[in-house]
Enzyme design. Structure first.
Site, PDB file in Angstrom:
ATOM      1  CB  ALA A  78     -30.575 -25.287 -42.360  1.00  0.00           C
ATOM      2  CD  GLU A 278     -28.080 -39.225 -42.125  1.00  0.00           C
ATOM      3  OE1 GLU A 278     -29.071 -38.506 -42.523  1.00  0.00           O
ATOM      4  OE2 GLU A 278     -26.876 -39.113 -42.494  1.00  0.00           O
TER       5      GLU A 278
HETATM    6  N1  ING Z   1     -25.611 -37.116 -43.825  1.00  0.00           N
HETATM    7  C1  ING Z   1     -24.381 -37.018 -43.070  1.00  0.00           C
HETATM    8  C2  ING Z   1     -23.694 -36.031 -43.609  1.00  0.00           C
HETATM    9  O1  ING Z   1     -23.030 -35.194 -42.888  1.00  0.00           O
HETATM   10  C3  ING Z   1     -22.589 -38.673 -42.587  1.00  0.00           C
HETATM   11  C4  ING Z   1     -23.688 -38.350 -43.297  1.00  0.00           C
HETATM   12  C5  ING Z   1     -22.451 -38.407 -41.156  1.00  0.00           C
HETATM   13  C6  ING Z   1     -21.650 -39.105 -43.126  1.00  0.00           C
HETATM   14  C7  ING Z   1     -21.218 -38.611 -40.517  1.00  0.00           C
HETATM   15  C8  ING Z   1     -20.157 -39.273 -42.759  1.00  0.00           C
HETATM   16  C9  ING Z   1     -20.173 -38.981 -41.224  1.00  0.00           C
HETATM   17  O2  ING Z   1     -23.386 -35.783 -45.011  1.00  0.00           O
HETATM   18  C10 ING Z   1     -26.734 -36.128 -43.821  1.00  0.00           C
HETATM   19  N2  ING Z   1     -27.941 -36.382 -44.000  1.00  0.00           N
HETATM   20  O3  ING Z   1     -26.243 -34.890 -43.274  1.00  0.00           O
HETATM   21 ZN    ZN Z   2     -27.375 -33.742 -42.260  1.00  0.00          ZN
END
Ligand code: ING
Ligand code: ZN
Length: 313
Positions: A78, A278
């Protein structure tokens, strides 16, 4: 015929503004844009799928055989406002291209706002809310499931929590949430459509300036790690050429291991080129709005280069 494009958006939109924006785009560009509701969140908000396709006269000229397809989502979390903002601009730019019969060789699937309840909550109650707003299994527990810990394979393992109050709460079962179920169903349907070849999956998050590829659940190397890394570098090199902003390409588990994320599901479908991007910046979820267009521009270049690369292999 009038072109159906709209100017780039330089502001963050509320969920209601996003709905107006999408409906308006679909009405203005009926030849190229189809908007459908593929599910409803716990609070009754629609979860939208936008399909962008070549114009009918143009598609007849394309080669026979399965057409390449790409699936893109944004807003799983979000508070990561730049993610839906970027995906909406990409969706608009892709529509403009398809309406002009240029750079429109794929079937394009966008889910630009995966978590409408959580997103609304960040506008009204808590700017830093991450999860959706599903009620807990037991009353007096905390609200919300992390939509990037709710997928299979490997649901329930490392980097996720069974504690409803944690930001990485994984939900009661794999795909317990309407948001993840809707996306899974759409992705599975596209992957199983013999007329399509689902080659690319992109999931937009923030922040960190990273291009992450599977696996996320383990630091073991994915069987096609070389292809994933190559595609990631293609994306990143094109991105860097726009505003010279550094992003880093790496395996997701190198950031931190997390099971139940969407990219590991996508890779298992299988999809060959799978990335969690990201976006800007490296410090905060609060990205100034004068960076919306810049973030879009560099990532659109990455997206274009990756899509070209995927069909040239
Ligand atoms: N980062 C991801 C998260 O879901 C991620 C990073 C994605 C880690 C896929 C492992 C696999 O934590 C954010 N900012 O949401
Ligand atoms: Zn995220």
């Amino acid at each position: 015929e009038d072109n159906c494009m709209r100017p780039l958006r330089h502001t963050y939109m509320t969920f209601q503004q996003i709905e107006w924006f999408l409906k308006n785009l679909a009405e203005r560009c009926p030849e190229n844009v189809m908007m459908s509701t593929v599910g409803y969140s716990h609070n009754g908000n629609a979860i939208y799928l936008i399909t962008v396709s070549p114009s009918a006269d143009f598609v007849a000229d394309l080669e026979c055989g399965p057409r390449p397809a790409v699936f893109i989502d944004g807003g799983i979390h979000a508070r990561e406002w730049i993610a839906p903002a970027t995906v909406l601009n990409m969706l608009m730019k892709q529509t403009e291209n398809c309406a002009a019969n240029t750079d429109c060789d794929y079937e394009y699937y966008f889910m630009p706002m995966m978590n409408p309840d959580g997103y609304e909550y960040t506008w009204t109650n808590d700017r830093f809310w991450r999860k959706n707003r599903s009620p807990p299994p037991l009353k007096n527990d905390c609200f919300g499931t992390d939509l990037n810990r709710n997928w299979n394979p490997q649901w329930g393992n490392i980097g996720s929590s069974s504690n409803t109050c944690k930001e990485i709460y994984r939900g009661t079962t794999p795909f317990s949430e309407p948001e993840t179920t809707s996306a899974k169903n759409v992705m599975t349907r596209i992957a199983n459509n013999p007329e399509l070849d689902l080659l690319v999956y992109l999931s937009y998050h923030s922040f960190g300036q990273l291009v992450l590829y599977p696996w996320g659940y383990t630091s073991d190397l994915a069987p096609t790690k070389a292809d994933l890394e190559k595609g990631g570098n293609v994306y990143n090199n094109a991105l860097k050429g726009v505003h010279n902003v550094p992003y880093v390409v790496q395996q997701a588990a190198e950031l931190y291991p997390a099971s139940g994320a969407s990219d590991d599901f996508a890779y298992s479908l299988p999809i060959k080129y799978v990335y969690t991007v990201e976006l800007r910046n490296t410090r905060s979820f609060l990205l100034p709005r004068n960076e919306i267009a810049l973030t879009f521009e560099e990532n659109y270049a990455g997206y274009m280069a990756l899509l070209k690369h995927a069909t040239s292999q």
